[in-house]
Motif scaffolding. Structure first.
Motif, short mmCIF file in Angstrom:
data_model
loop_
_atom_site.label_atom_id
_atom_site.label_comp_id
_atom_site.label_asym_id
_atom_site.label_seq_id
_atom_site.Cartn_x
_atom_site.Cartn_y
_atom_site.Cartn_z
N ALA A 78 0.83 -1.20 0.00
CA ALA A 78 0.00 0.00 0.00
C ALA A 78 0.86 1.25 0.00
O ALA A 78 0.56 2.24 -0.69
CB ALA A 78 -0.93 0.00 1.21
N LYS A 79 1.96 1.21 0.74
CA LYS A 79 2.85 2.37 0.83
C LYS A 79 3.71 2.55 -0.42
O LYS A 79 4.29 3.61 -0.62
CB LYS A 79 3.74 2.24 2.07
CG LYS A 79 2.94 2.22 3.36
CD LYS A 79 3.79 2.27 4.61
CE LYS A 79 4.79 1.17 4.70
NZ LYS A 79 5.57 1.19 5.95
N LYS A 80 3.81 1.52 -1.26
CA LYS A 80 4.65 1.57 -2.46
C LYS A 80 3.84 1.67 -3.75
O LYS A 80 4.38 1.53 -4.85
CB LYS A 80 5.52 0.30 -2.54
CG LYS A 80 6.55 0.22 -1.44
CD LYS A 80 7.60 1.26 -1.63
CE LYS A 80 8.79 1.06 -0.73
NZ LYS A 80 9.80 2.07 -0.95
N CYS A 81 2.55 1.91 -3.65
CA CYS A 81 1.67 1.91 -4.82
C CYS A 81 2.18 2.83 -5.94
O CYS A 81 2.22 2.44 -7.10
CB CYS A 81 0.26 2.29 -4.40
SG CYS A 81 -0.95 2.20 -5.73
N ALA A 82 2.57 4.03 -5.60
CA ALA A 82 3.03 4.99 -6.62
C ALA A 82 4.31 4.53 -7.31
O ALA A 82 4.60 4.96 -8.43
CB ALA A 82 3.23 6.37 -6.01
N ASP A 83 5.07 3.63 -6.68
CA ASP A 83 6.27 3.09 -7.33
C ASP A 83 5.90 2.05 -8.39
O ASP A 83 6.69 1.78 -9.29
CB ASP A 83 7.18 2.41 -6.29
CG ASP A 83 7.83 3.41 -5.35
OD1 ASP A 83 7.89 4.61 -5.68
OD2 ASP A 83 8.28 2.98 -4.28
N LEU A 84 4.72 1.47 -8.26
CA LEU A 84 4.28 0.41 -9.17
C LEU A 84 3.40 0.92 -10.31
O LEU A 84 3.45 0.38 -11.42
CB LEU A 84 3.52 -0.66 -8.38
CG LEU A 84 4.29 -1.32 -7.24
CD1 LEU A 84 3.35 -2.15 -6.38
CD2 LEU A 84 5.42 -2.17 -7.80
N LEU A 85 2.58 1.91 -10.03
CA LEU A 85 1.63 2.44 -11.01
C LEU A 85 2.10 3.81 -11.46
O LEU A 85 2.09 4.76 -10.68
CB LEU A 85 0.23 2.51 -10.40
CG LEU A 85 -0.29 1.18 -9.86
CD1 LEU A 85 -1.62 1.37 -9.17
CD2 LEU A 85 -0.39 0.14 -10.96
#
Length: 176
Positions: A78-85
């Protein structure tokens, strides 16, 4: 020299917010939006064989504590979402929970994320549920190669301009 970068707060090509006037991808500028309290809940389902379910509930999976690993993986995701999308905003995930419901042949994963930010946490909740499921699959795939991760979907979101949205019990969608 003229700029080819359109204003980020206006709809771009054909009214799509994530496309510029020339059709290239862009991140929407949410700078002017006021932070509000927002939450989202998503689910994923891991389908398992009866002997795997027994090992999970009995705590005898050879790789260790599947529940703890899956829960931490989901919260971290959840905390890394912006790194994936690539077009997701970097937001402060101020709360994240990952819970499990054991069924006859499945584990239902329910992830809830919360923030006080300018944009929602729907993708963070879906990412948490998905990655928690992937971690669970990774921990049990040696016991059952046919294990399946399925049914990743948003259940509810609150806050922001669009208010509350909730998936109905029969799977249909609607506002609250």
């Amino acid at each position: 020299m003229t700029s080819t970068t359109p204003k980020n707060s206006e709809p771009g090509a054909d009214g799509f917010t994530h496309l510029s006037g020339d059709g290239s991808a862009r991140m929407v500028d949410v700078t002017a939006k006021a932070p509000t309290i927002r939450s989202a809940t998503a689910e994923a389902t891991v389908l398992v064989a009866p002997e795997v379910l027994e090992a999970l509930t009995g705590g005898t999976v050879p790789k260790g504590d599947v529940w703890a690993v899956a829960r931490i993986a989901g919260i971290q995701a959840a905390k890394k979402c912006a790194d994936l999308l690539p077009l997701a905003h970097i937001i402060g995930v101020h709360g994240a929970t990952v819970d499990f419901e054991v069924g006859a042949d499945r584990i239902r994963i329910v992830a809830t994320t919360r923030t006080a930010d300018r944009t929602g946490v729907e993708m963070e909740a879906m990412t948490a549920a998905s990655v928690a499921g992937l971690a669970m699959v990774d921990m049990i795939k040696g016991l059952d190669r046919s294990v399946e991760l399925t049914g990743i979907r948003l259940l509810e979101k609150t806050g922001g301009r669009s208010g509350t949205w909730r998936r109905e019990a029969n799977g249909t969608t609607g506002g609250a």
